[in-house]
Motif scaffolding. Structure first.
Motif, PDB file in Angstrom:
ATOM      1  N   UNK A 158       0.824  -1.205   0.000  1.00 28.87           N
ATOM      2  CA  UNK A 158       0.000   0.000   0.000  1.00 28.87           C
ATOM      3  C   UNK A 158       0.864   1.264   0.000  1.00 28.87           C
ATOM      4  N   UNK A 159       1.936   1.266   0.798  1.00 28.28           N
ATOM      5  CA  UNK A 159       2.830   2.421   0.849  1.00 28.28           C
ATOM      6  C   UNK A 159       3.534   2.618  -0.488  1.00 28.28           C
ATOM      7  N   UNK A 160       4.018   1.526  -1.068  1.00 29.02           N
ATOM      8  CA  UNK A 160       4.696   1.619  -2.367  1.00 29.02           C
ATOM      9  C   UNK A 160       3.756   2.124  -3.455  1.00 29.02           C
ATOM     10  N   UNK A 161       2.494   1.691  -3.387  1.00 30.80           N
ATOM     11  CA  UNK A 161       1.517   2.077  -4.401  1.00 30.80           C
ATOM     12  C   UNK A 161       1.137   3.554  -4.289  1.00 30.80           C
ATOM     13  N   UNK A 162       0.999   4.048  -3.066  1.00 29.98           N
ATOM     14  CA  UNK A 162       0.521   5.415  -2.866  1.00 29.98           C
ATOM     15  C   UNK A 162       1.634   6.445  -2.678  1.00 29.98           C
ATOM     16  N   UNK A 163       2.779   6.009  -2.119  1.00 26.07           N
ATOM     17  CA  UNK A 163       3.847   6.955  -1.798  1.00 26.07           C
ATOM     18  C   UNK A 163       5.173   6.660  -2.480  1.00 26.07           C
ATOM     19  N   UNK A 164       5.289   5.466  -3.088  1.00 21.76           N
ATOM     20  CA  UNK A 164       6.534   5.108  -3.759  1.00 21.76           C
ATOM     21  C   UNK A 164       7.611   4.681  -2.764  1.00 21.76           C
TER      22      UNK A 164
END
Length: 307
Positions: A158-164
């Motif tokens: 989720x973090x990678x998807x929304x914040x990179x």
């Protein structure tokens, strides 16, 4: 099959394995108190300074006892490697700083402190993403199902998807600022107190279990007290999901302006209690594992000599 005997025959290998055992013991011993600390630190508003007991009662009644261990898979999965690297790095750096240190002559207290500072800075690179995931999971509640995650991997995705990738390392700077001096105080306090409680033990390693427990516990307490306001800021930065804070200074100013300077010490009692239990367990498990490895090596050497 020949890797482990050769690895453990090296002093670096011994420190690595013993540090891993210490880390596992620390996570299991203190995780419920860590969950309470995180919730105390992240709560915002003038009327949100609930005690640890109030948070505990509310959390258990709404989410059940298992909520106290929510997110433990993230630190437990990485803690063996993380703590092993920390103790191994400390052993290398403390001896590199103090060239007079040998296998029979422990590093000076200056070498211990500088080695601890370097260890804290280096391990932050691994610790920061792990704590980010852990904090996000610890702050979840059953009443907020819309943003709930199933586990560490789900949070990471989720973090990678929304914040990179930049989002994974949110809070790295404040983690380094917290951990570098804290680890210097941590290792220095442990070495100093164990020597005061059991003179000569730094050289002969013959201290008792109560010495390890007490010295480790007090080392943890000292390190947390010296860095606690930074830890509160770190929790708030890593726990946010809406970019409320623009950085360390902005988080500090807004938190103090809205809630007063007391917010910087919110949850300290819980953190200190946890620190004593966790770090007493860490150093006891570490020293015990180190002795077992050394004794097994000595027994192997004697057997080979007889044969």
């Amino acid at each position: 099959m020949e890797f482990w005997p050769e690895f453990l025959a090296n002093s670096w290998g011994r420190e690595f394995v013993a540090g891993g055992f210490g880390g596992i013991a620390g996570v299991i011993a203190g995780y419920p108190l860590d969950t309470l600390r995180i919730r105390q630190q992240h709560s915002s508003g003038k009327g949100s300074s609930s005690s640890a007991f109030q948070i505990l009662r509310r959390l258990v009644s709404t989410d059940g006892p298992c909520a106290l261990y929510r997110g433990m898979a993230a630190p437990l999965a990485s803690v063996t490697f993380q703590n092993a690297i920390a103790f191994q790095t400390y052993a290398i750096l403390s001896r590199a700083v103090d060239r007079s240190a040998t296998s029979d002559n422990p590093p000076s207290y200056t070498g211990v402190a500088l080695g601890g500072i370097g260890t804290g800075a280096i391990q932050s690179l691994l610790l920061s993403p792990v704590e980010l995931v852990k904090i996000r999971l610890q702050l979840q509640t059953k009443t907020n199902q819309s943003n709930s995650h199933k586990g560490p991997l789900d949070v990471t995705r989720s973090i990678l998807r929304t914040e990179g990738w930049r989002g994974i390392y949110r809070g790295l700077s404040i983690t380094v600022l917290r951990d570098a001096p804290a680890h210097g105080v941590y290792f220095w306090t442990y070495e100093y107190i164990r020597e005061q409680l059991h003179p000569g033990c730094r050289k002969n390693g013959h201290e008792k279990f109560r010495t390890m427990l007490l010295a480790g516990g007090l080392a943890g307490v000292a390190s947390w007290i010296c860095c606690y306001p930074l830890d509160v800021i770190k929790t708030r930065i890593q726990g946010q999901t809406d970019s409320r804070y623009c950085g360390i200074v902005d988080c500090f100013r807004r938190s103090v302006r809205e809630e007063g300077y007391n917010v910087l010490w919110r949850g300290l009692g819980t953190a200190v209690a946890r620190a004593f239990i966790v770090n007493g367990a860490i150093f006891t498990a570490y020293e015990t594992a180190l002795r077992c490895i050394f004794s097994s090596d000595d027994a192997g050497i004697q057997t080979e000599t007889v044969l």
